[in-house]
Motif scaffolding. Sequence first.
Motif, PDB file in Angstrom:
ATOM      1  N   ASN A   1      40.591  33.397  24.303  1.00 28.80           N
ATOM      2  CA  ASN A   1      40.320  34.335  25.393  1.00 28.80           C
ATOM      3  C   ASN A   1      40.258  35.753  24.841  1.00 28.80           C
ATOM      4  OD1 ASN A   1      40.808  32.292  27.645  1.00 28.80           O
ATOM      5  ND2 ASN A   1      42.799  32.280  26.619  1.00 28.80           N
TER       6      ASN A   1
ATOM      7  N   ARG B   1      35.549  37.697  30.730  1.00 28.05           N
ATOM      8  CA  ARG B   1      36.018  36.949  29.555  1.00 28.05           C
ATOM      9  C   ARG B   1      34.800  36.615  28.695  1.00 28.05           C
ATOM     10  NH1 ARG B   1      36.521  31.249  28.638  1.00 28.05           N
ATOM     11  NH2 ARG B   1      38.133  30.721  27.094  1.00 28.05           N
TER      12      ARG B   1
ATOM     13  N   THR C   1      44.188  37.222  24.389  1.00 29.92           N
ATOM     14  CA  THR C   1      45.394  36.714  25.040  1.00 29.92           C
ATOM     15  C   THR C   1      45.495  35.216  24.801  1.00 29.92           C
ATOM     16  OG1 THR C   1      45.324  38.406  26.765  1.00 29.92           O
ATOM     17  CG2 THR C   1      46.611  36.434  27.234  1.00 29.92           C
TER      18      THR C   1
ATOM     19  N   TYR D   1      47.823  31.807  25.839  1.00 26.90           N
ATOM     20  CA  TYR D   1      48.764  31.295  26.826  1.00 26.90           C
ATOM     21  C   TYR D   1      49.483  30.065  26.283  1.00 26.90           C
ATOM     22  CZ  TYR D   1      46.141  34.232  30.101  1.00 26.90           C
ATOM     23  OH  TYR D   1      45.540  35.290  30.731  1.00 26.90           O
TER      24      TYR D   1
ATOM     25  N   SER E   1      52.560  34.344  27.845  1.00 27.82           N
ATOM     26  CA  SER E   1      51.390  34.704  27.044  1.00 27.82           C
ATOM     27  C   SER E   1      51.770  35.765  26.029  1.00 27.82           C
ATOM     28  CB  SER E   1      50.249  35.221  27.931  1.00 27.82           C
ATOM     29  OG  SER E   1      50.563  36.519  28.431  1.00 27.82           O
TER      30      SER E   1
ATOM     31  N   ALA F   1      44.515  39.597  35.229  1.00 20.83           N
ATOM     32  CA  ALA F   1      45.150  39.010  34.046  1.00 20.83           C
ATOM     33  C   ALA F   1      46.042  40.003  33.316  1.00 20.83           C
ATOM     34  CB  ALA F   1      44.078  38.475  33.095  1.00 20.83           C
ATOM     35  N   TRP F   2      45.824  41.297  33.519  1.00 23.12           N
ATOM     36  CA  TRP F   2      46.677  42.295  32.862  1.00 23.12           C
ATOM     37  C   TRP F   2      47.950  42.555  33.662  1.00 23.12           C
ATOM     38  CZ3 TRP F   2      42.136  46.289  32.230  1.00 23.12           C
ATOM     39  CH2 TRP F   2      41.140  45.728  31.420  1.00 23.12           C
TER      40      TRP F   2
ATOM     41  N   PRO G   1      50.243  38.785  33.443  1.00 20.46           N
ATOM     42  CA  PRO G   1      49.754  38.299  32.145  1.00 20.46           C
ATOM     43  C   PRO G   1      50.163  36.875  31.791  1.00 20.46           C
ATOM     44  CG  PRO G   1      51.567  39.831  31.853  1.00 20.46           C
ATOM     45  CD  PRO G   1      51.217  39.878  33.299  1.00 20.46           C
TER      46      PRO G   1
ATOM     47  N   LEU H   1      44.422  33.188  35.885  1.00 16.02           N
ATOM     48  CA  LEU H   1      43.763  34.462  36.164  1.00 16.02           C
ATOM     49  C   LEU H   1      42.940  34.975  34.980  1.00 16.02           C
ATOM     50  CD1 LEU H   1      46.725  36.321  37.922  1.00 16.02           C
ATOM     51  CD2 LEU H   1      44.862  35.038  38.999  1.00 16.02           C
ATOM     52  N   LYS H   2      42.854  34.220  33.900  1.00 15.85           N
ATOM     53  CA  LYS H   2      42.288  34.738  32.653  1.00 15.85           C
ATOM     54  C   LYS H   2      40.821  35.123  32.753  1.00 15.85           C
ATOM     55  CE  LYS H   2      41.341  30.104  30.769  1.00 15.85           C
ATOM     56  NZ  LYS H   2      41.704  29.146  29.699  1.00 15.85           N
TER      57      LYS H   2
END
Length: 953
Positions: free
Chosen positions: A195, A207, A242, A244, A249, A754-755, A758, A763-764
């Motif tokens: 990602n 992404r 990122t 996971y 993460s 996603a931020w 995290p 939500l990526k």
Amino acid sequence: MRGFTTLAWALPTLVAGQKPQYPPAFPATPILPSSINCAPSVTPNVMDTTAPNAQVVCPGYKASDVQETTTGLTAHLTLAGEACSAYGNDIKDLTLAVQYQSKERLAVKIHPKHLAPSNQSLYILSPSLTPQPEVQYGSSKSASDLQFTWTNSPSFQFRVSRVSSGDVIFDTYGHKLVFEDQYLELVTNMVPDYNIYGLPENLRGFRIPNNFTQTFWNAYNLDNDQELDVNSHSVHPVYLETRYGNGSSMSHGVYARNAHGQEWLMRDSSITYRTIGGSFDLYFLSGSKPAEVISQYQTGIVSTPYLPAYWHLGFHQVRWGFQNWTNLQDVVDAYAAQNIQLEGVMSDLDYLKVNRDFTNNPGHYDVEPGKAFLDRLHANGQHYMPILDPNIYVPDPKNASDAYPTYDRGAELDAYIRDGNASYYIGVLWPGFSVFPDFITPQAQQFWTEQIIAYHENLAFDGFWLDVNDATSFCTGSCGQGRIEENPIHYPLAFPGDANTSVAVDYKFPEMFNVTNATEAASASSAMMSQSIMYPTPSVTPTPTVGRTLATPGVRNLTYPPYAINNFLPGHSLRKQVISPDATHNDGPYNSTEYELHNIYGHTSGNATYNALKALTPGKRPFFINRSTFSGSGNFSGHWGGDTNSKWSNMYFGISQALQFSIAGIPYFGVETCGFNGNADMELCTRWMQLSAWFPLYRNHNNRNTIAQEAYRWATTAEATRRIMNIRYSLLPYSYTLFHRANVAGETVLRALAWEFPDDASLKAVETQFMSGPALLVTPVLAPLATSVQGVNAVAGENKTLDAPLVHQPIHVRGGYVVPMQRAGNTTKTSRTSPWSLIVALDKNGQAKGELYLDDGISLAPNATKNVEFSFANNTLHATVSGEYNDGLPLANITIAGISSRPHRVSLSSGGKACNSRGAKLNHSNGGVLSITGLQHATSGGAWSGDLTVELH
């Protein structure tokens, strides 16, 4: 037809004011042939199945003479075998420098061992052009989050890993290092289904796909400036990754400081980084959360974003085609009549005399009526920002009526780029044959500042937006040499709206327009067909194809390098529609070429413009936005996302664009709301005005051969705009505080889910919702014919269907946050005079926190500032104050959401002294919402004049 206003021009029914609006006609001039803009074609390497694989044919390097210190190591790298000359001449001897620059940042630098002024700029990007971080005091290998390891088996390879976990974040093991004078390659192994995010600018999803090539070569395509998945106007070679696992993460960042043309090849198990010059100047950031990576990049490498003036956060209107000052005043008045906020009005090329910088179009934009217009505008607290282009018209020296003192002054200062010889490089832009200021030189800065200050003495404009600084030229090479006597001349393509052309009128409409406006769509389709038959698009002139060039010892091929990047313009050539790569700068002894500096022309021209505007209004923050940017541009510039098409798909991808630039450190970003090319309809413009209200740069801009699209043109759009703009203006204190945090700490303004969450892998890839700061969730409608929208809400990973009738946009306040507000006025200036209010959204523990930053809103170095820290717990709100700035405004009301008790009384104290709160009223509503009003008297001396406590009883 769902209440859509009937279409204008060329259709059965006309609507006043909705016709295309062409600027005043210029004097008739000859038109350059389109062939002048043709360049030989090349085959991009990523499309060339016969191209050599550098990983196979090249030998790599061996490390020796390794010297370790407490802050890193140095080594000598020597070619490990016969030179491969895959796409250039192999550099035999290299220097490796590894620096543990800070706890979170590790640098790996590889450059030729033998550097001199004659080759310095070929390989080293000067820190005078874009920031270059160094080792921070006290940093050491032993204190670093990251570790550098290497091997010589079978050739030099390295890894960067986390000290804490051993996780490898960058891994060249199993691959060779390639370093040639016109080609560099480095391959890093990636985890499965990785990602990554960033690498702006590109119109694509949030992404980055694992099978995608990102090309970096700034370019401008008039036919369609919004093609998906291609190179664009800006270069920011930075990505965030990122990973996971086990409900959590870890994130890290990679930045490659190189301005050359380059490509990043994302593949299933690797990323290949290729450039056509420069050096490896790599920076690794440990994170370990996305917000930390972004902050580390901005605070430690490229510098934090500038703090915009308060008024920059208002709404701005521009159109290519506004006829004159009266036309501009009519637009200002129409917004006022509809009670829609308008902070600034902008001019496109229309205000210029035959498109020449620092002039006024006679009979339409004369100086004296312009002064009257600006006096009235400024008296209303509004602003004016015209377009500016970094190219200077070259007058015909034999034609006295063609005199242009601006050009003469630049020539006197020797301020222009050269053609590789003694002559100035003469290309083509909107005015005709033109030269280009050499913004890396002090004389060009002097010239630019002089011209901007002199122009301001005639018309007191409030800022600029700098266009076509990619650097664009609509011909191949220095085509104006020996032809200046042909000026004034029309550039070699049809202007949108030019009479007797296939682009005279733009009949394109958004997706589903044929459903919502069937009759009008059929008429538009018929008119488009008739126009295309009458004025067919000229056939494309065939151009020869240049085969793959080969490396020649001692020679660099600047125009057709051996490695061809996938520039998306027709033919893919580096010479297509730009200043040619073999043009030279006046930075002796280096004599840098555009081959090295093309991708930072926008950055350097932008910086020069910002510096000139600072000199114009000393001590004040200039309004300035830039079409083309590079790493570090956010320290002085905002950015708009190019000539957006009036399509639902373009509106959709604007969110990903904004998030890309959040990573890059350019939060003052926006798009051409409602679209620049093609025609908006009521529904698209309504939804787009709602979406763009959350983008920091908020402006509506369209082309001259399309229908009008100001927010007041459709009744439904006007109503929706009033609602969302009142929200935007009431939230200005919150937004301004976010920009303060960006400026001092590298925090983001617009944020991906996603931020903010995290550790939630679901939500990526979310790109249909976003956060404004930490507290506000925005769920825009991004498709036609929709009255509801799905989005994550309340529970992560769970989609909810939300009602979204056309005049409504779902917005949620996140539990646990305090949001400061002021009632919206008609401008930012009047909004700042409204009493204060607070929204307190409690979390599951009945607590909340927030922040407010205040200053005068305009000074570069304010004399006084104020920070207010809010906290709510146990039915008590605390506002802890620091700083001397005081606006003297009271706190009028507080709304508390999620409260479980039912207090009946409120008491206040300020600075430890009780306040008279007898006028306060409490009102409970369903859903645990408490409204407290009537607090003005208790806080009449200024809500934030001292620490404030509000207790509920």
